[in-house]
Scaffold this motif. Structure first.
Motif, PDB file in Angstrom:
ATOM      1  N   THR A 123       0.827  -1.208   0.000  1.00 16.70           N
ATOM      2  CA  THR A 123       0.000   0.000   0.000  1.00 16.70           C
ATOM      3  C   THR A 123       0.859   1.255   0.000  1.00 16.70           C
ATOM      4  OG1 THR A 123      -0.122  -0.072   2.416  1.00 16.70           O
ATOM      5  CG2 THR A 123      -1.928  -1.118   1.175  1.00 16.70           C
ATOM      6  N   ARG A 124       2.140   1.064   0.188  1.00 10.10           N
ATOM      7  CA  ARG A 124       3.095   2.182   0.189  1.00 10.10           C
ATOM      8  C   ARG A 124       4.346   1.728  -0.541  1.00 10.10           C
ATOM      9  NH1 ARG A 124       6.434   4.748   5.187  1.00 10.10           N
ATOM     10  NH2 ARG A 124       6.904   2.555   5.500  1.00 10.10           N
ATOM     11  N   ILE A 125       4.955   2.680  -1.257  1.00  7.73           N
ATOM     12  CA  ILE A 125       6.197   2.377  -1.968  1.00  7.73           C
ATOM     13  C   ILE A 125       7.211   3.451  -1.626  1.00  7.73           C
ATOM     14  CG2 ILE A 125       5.563   3.567  -4.112  1.00  7.73           C
ATOM     15  CD1 ILE A 125       6.697   0.902  -5.497  1.00  7.73           C
ATOM     16  N   MET A 126       8.472   3.040  -1.521  1.00  4.52           N
ATOM     17  CA  MET A 126       9.545   3.958  -1.151  1.00  4.52           C
ATOM     18  C   MET A 126      10.670   3.829  -2.170  1.00  4.52           C
ATOM     19  SD  MET A 126       9.551   3.292   2.937  1.00  4.52           S
ATOM     20  CE  MET A 126      10.130   4.925   3.389  1.00  4.52           C
ATOM     21  N   LEU A 127      11.502   4.845  -2.197  1.00  6.66           N
ATOM     22  CA  LEU A 127      12.687   4.803  -3.043  1.00  6.66           C
ATOM     23  C   LEU A 127      13.686   5.813  -2.521  1.00  6.66           C
ATOM     24  CD1 LEU A 127      12.643   7.541  -4.995  1.00  6.66           C
ATOM     25  CD2 LEU A 127      10.864   6.239  -6.134  1.00  6.66           C
ATOM     26  N   GLU A 128      14.873   5.720  -3.059  1.00  7.14           N
ATOM     27  CA  GLU A 128      15.922   6.662  -2.706  1.00  7.14           C
ATOM     28  C   GLU A 128      16.658   7.048  -3.980  1.00  7.14           C
ATOM     29  OE1 GLU A 128      18.416   6.381   1.210  1.00  7.14           O
ATOM     30  OE2 GLU A 128      19.499   5.422  -0.428  1.00  7.14           O
ATOM     31  N   THR A 129      16.977   8.315  -4.099  1.00  8.68           N
ATOM     32  CA  THR A 129      17.764   8.793  -5.225  1.00  8.68           C
ATOM     33  C   THR A 129      18.704   9.867  -4.716  1.00  8.68           C
ATOM     34  OG1 THR A 129      17.656   9.481  -7.552  1.00  8.68           O
ATOM     35  CG2 THR A 129      16.150  10.593  -6.013  1.00  8.68           C
ATOM     36  N   GLY A 130      19.621  10.277  -5.545  1.00  8.39           N
ATOM     37  CA  GLY A 130      20.571  11.316  -5.159  1.00  8.39           C
ATOM     38  C   GLY A 130      20.002  12.708  -5.372  1.00  8.39           C
ATOM     39  N   ARG A 131      20.408  13.629  -4.542  1.00 11.14           N
ATOM     40  CA  ARG A 131      19.885  15.001  -4.636  1.00 11.14           C
ATOM     41  C   ARG A 131      20.302  15.697  -5.926  1.00 11.14           C
ATOM     42  NH1 ARG A 131      23.206  19.251  -3.721  1.00 11.14           N
ATOM     43  NH2 ARG A 131      25.242  18.798  -2.837  1.00 11.14           N
ATOM     44  N   ARG A 132      21.379  15.260  -6.557  1.00  9.10           N
ATOM     45  CA  ARG A 132      21.816  15.868  -7.816  1.00  9.10           C
ATOM     46  C   ARG A 132      21.128  15.251  -9.034  1.00  9.10           C
ATOM     47  NH1 ARG A 132      28.293  15.934  -6.677  1.00  9.10           N
ATOM     48  NH2 ARG A 132      28.226  17.318  -4.870  1.00  9.10           N
ATOM     49  N   ASN A 133      20.368  14.221  -8.827  1.00  9.87           N
ATOM     50  CA  ASN A 133      19.668  13.569  -9.932  1.00  9.87           C
ATOM     51  C   ASN A 133      18.329  14.274 -10.144  1.00  9.87           C
ATOM     52  OD1 ASN A 133      18.552  11.894 -11.835  1.00  9.87           O
ATOM     53  ND2 ASN A 133      19.201  10.009 -10.823  1.00  9.87           N
ATOM     54  N   THR A 134      18.413  15.471 -10.705  1.00 11.40           N
ATOM     55  CA  THR A 134      17.236  16.328 -10.828  1.00 11.40           C
ATOM     56  C   THR A 134      16.157  15.733 -11.731  1.00 11.40           C
ATOM     57  OG1 THR A 134      18.326  17.604 -12.555  1.00 11.40           O
ATOM     58  CG2 THR A 134      18.509  18.444 -10.294  1.00 11.40           C
ATOM     59  N   ALA A 135      16.543  15.006 -12.765  1.00 15.37           N
ATOM     60  CA  ALA A 135      15.539  14.397 -13.652  1.00 15.37           C
ATOM     61  C   ALA A 135      14.747  13.332 -12.899  1.00 15.37           C
ATOM     62  CB  ALA A 135      16.206  13.801 -14.881  1.00 15.37           C
ATOM     63  N   ALA A 136      15.426  12.506 -12.121  1.00 13.23           N
ATOM     64  CA  ALA A 136      14.721  11.480 -11.342  1.00 13.23           C
ATOM     65  C   ALA A 136      13.831  12.126 -10.293  1.00 13.23           C
ATOM     66  CB  ALA A 136      15.719  10.534 -10.688  1.00 13.23           C
ATOM     67  N   LEU A 137      14.346  13.125  -9.600  1.00 16.91           N
ATOM     68  CA  LEU A 137      13.549  13.816  -8.587  1.00 16.91           C
ATOM     69  C   LEU A 137      12.284  14.412  -9.210  1.00 16.91           C
ATOM     70  CD1 LEU A 137      16.403  15.507  -6.564  1.00 16.91           C
ATOM     71  CD2 LEU A 137      14.827  13.773  -5.689  1.00 16.91           C
ATOM     72  N   ALA A 138      12.414  14.991 -10.392  1.00 19.73           N
ATOM     73  CA  ALA A 138      11.257  15.577 -11.077  1.00 19.73           C
ATOM     74  C   ALA A 138      10.251  14.492 -11.459  1.00 19.73           C
ATOM     75  CB  ALA A 138      11.704  16.355 -12.308  1.00 19.73           C
ATOM     76  N   LEU A 139      10.727  13.363 -11.987  1.00 18.88           N
ATOM     77  CA  LEU A 139       9.839  12.253 -12.346  1.00 18.88           C
ATOM     78  C   LEU A 139       9.071  11.773 -11.122  1.00 18.88           C
ATOM     79  CD1 LEU A 139       8.744   9.902 -14.113  1.00 18.88           C
ATOM     80  CD2 LEU A 139      10.827   8.652 -13.470  1.00 18.88           C
ATOM     81  N   TYR A 140       9.771  11.539 -10.035  1.00 20.95           N
ATOM     82  CA  TYR A 140       9.116  11.018  -8.843  1.00 20.95           C
ATOM     83  C   TYR A 140       8.111  12.034  -8.291  1.00 20.95           C
ATOM     84  CZ  TYR A 140      12.781   7.497  -9.202  1.00 20.95           C
ATOM     85  OH  TYR A 140      13.617   6.509  -9.654  1.00 20.95           O
ATOM     86  N   HIS A 141       8.472  13.295  -8.299  1.00 26.42           N
ATOM     87  CA  HIS A 141       7.540  14.328  -7.824  1.00 26.42           C
ATOM     88  C   HIS A 141       6.280  14.360  -8.699  1.00 26.42           C
ATOM     89  CE1 HIS A 141       6.093  18.033  -6.051  1.00 26.42           C
ATOM     90  NE2 HIS A 141       5.966  18.520  -7.268  1.00 26.42           N
ATOM     91  N   ARG A 142       6.472  14.336 -10.027  1.00 29.43           N
ATOM     92  CA  ARG A 142       5.328  14.363 -10.955  1.00 29.43           C
ATOM     93  C   ARG A 142       4.414  13.163 -10.801  1.00 29.43           C
ATOM     94  NH1 ARG A 142       9.260  15.561 -14.724  1.00 29.43           N
ATOM     95  NH2 ARG A 142       9.043  13.484 -15.620  1.00 29.43           N
ATOM     96  N   THR A 143       4.952  12.051 -10.337  1.00 25.51           N
ATOM     97  CA  THR A 143       4.152  10.831 -10.223  1.00 25.51           C
ATOM     98  C   THR A 143       3.653  10.585  -8.795  1.00 25.51           C
ATOM     99  OG1 THR A 143       6.174   9.502 -10.081  1.00 25.51           O
ATOM    100  CG2 THR A 143       5.143   9.727 -12.255  1.00 25.51           C
ATOM    101  N   GLY A 144       3.729  11.607  -7.939  1.00 23.84           N
ATOM    102  CA  GLY A 144       3.097  11.531  -6.632  1.00 23.84           C
ATOM    103  C   GLY A 144       3.974  11.177  -5.457  1.00 23.84           C
ATOM    104  N   TYR A 145       5.271  11.065  -5.660  1.00 19.02           N
ATOM    105  CA  TYR A 145       6.169  10.764  -4.544  1.00 19.02           C
ATOM    106  C   TYR A 145       6.440  12.026  -3.740  1.00 19.02           C
ATOM    107  CZ  TYR A 145       7.048   6.127  -6.375  1.00 19.02           C
ATOM    108  OH  TYR A 145       6.893   4.833  -6.801  1.00 19.02           O
ATOM    109  N   LEU A 146       6.539  11.845  -2.426  1.00 18.39           N
ATOM    110  CA  LEU A 146       6.817  12.942  -1.510  1.00 18.39           C
ATOM    111  C   LEU A 146       8.076  12.628  -0.710  1.00 18.39           C
ATOM    112  CD1 LEU A 146       3.189  13.424  -0.174  1.00 18.39           C
ATOM    113  CD2 LEU A 146       4.386  14.844  -1.876  1.00 18.39           C
ATOM    114  N   PRO A 147       8.828  13.663  -0.317  1.00 16.10           N
ATOM    115  CA  PRO A 147      10.010  13.425   0.513  1.00 16.10           C
ATOM    116  C   PRO A 147       9.628  12.759   1.832  1.00 16.10           C
ATOM    117  CG  PRO A 147       9.964  15.685  -0.296  1.00 16.10           C
ATOM    118  CD  PRO A 147       8.638  15.079  -0.635  1.00 16.10           C
ATOM    119  N   CYS A 148      10.511  11.927   2.348  1.00 20.90           N
ATOM    120  CA  CYS A 148      10.297  11.288   3.647  1.00 20.90           C
ATOM    121  C   CYS A 148      11.660  11.119   4.322  1.00 20.90           C
ATOM    122  CB  CYS A 148       9.604   9.942   3.495  1.00 20.90           C
ATOM    123  SG  CYS A 148      10.564   8.660   2.664  1.00 20.90           S
TER     124      CYS A 148
END
Length: 173
Positions: A123-148
């Protein structure tokens, strides 16, 4: 690598569509792509987790899954998902090769990993990426991921970004 066609590059009859197939984590394409991810991370940060230290069984069905995305015959992306507990899954080793980026392949792959996790009861999914990986951060944000908060011991919050999403929740566009 062959350039990934876009809508304006070719007539509809010869455009290539990405396909996603399940593969064992030790598949040669999985090894090549995860090592390319590591090389990219080494270039960005000077260090990176070695994908060879991830147990291959982490992605064994039914609790896990590793996918490879192809455009034509070329393996251009990969990613895995594994259950952390009964209700929580984790995305690992998401990668799309340079020339294939910007064509929706990452989003296509991510959606299939999320669907698998949900089908296993997550019911929940998590992931980790690097702060400099701006394209990945943008993708995850656009698809509903929130910082934790980080869920991996010893991670440096100046380098790593942990994110989470409730599965079944609507995704912002």
């Amino acid at each position: 690598m062959t350039s990934v066609p876009t809508a304006s590059d070719a007539p509809a009859a010869i455009r290539l569509t990405p396909t996603v197939t399940a593969a064992p984590y030790d598949h040669p394409d999985a090894r090549r792509l995860t090592q390319a991810l590591r090389a990219e991370q080494l270039g960005l940060y000077g260090f990176a987790d070695d994908p060879d230290t991830t147990p291959e069984t982490d992605f064994d069905p039914p609790a896990g899954l590793f996918l490879i995305t192809h455009v034509g015959d070329e393996a251009v992306g990969c990613g895995g998902v594994r259950l952390l507990d009964e209700h929580t899954a984790e995305i690992k080793r998401m990668y799309v090769s340079g020339e294939a980026r910007g064509h929706g392949i990452g989003r296509y792959l991510l959606l299939r990993l999320e669907r698998h996790a949900a089908s296993r009861g997550a019911t929940r999914i998590m992931l980790e990426t690097g702060r400099r990986n701006t394209a990945a951060l943008a993708l995850y944000h656009r698809t509903g991921y929130l910082p934790c908060a980080s869920y991996v011991a010893g991670r440096d919050p100046r380098v790593n970004r942990a994110m989470t999403k409730l599965l079944g929740s609507s995704s912002p566009r």
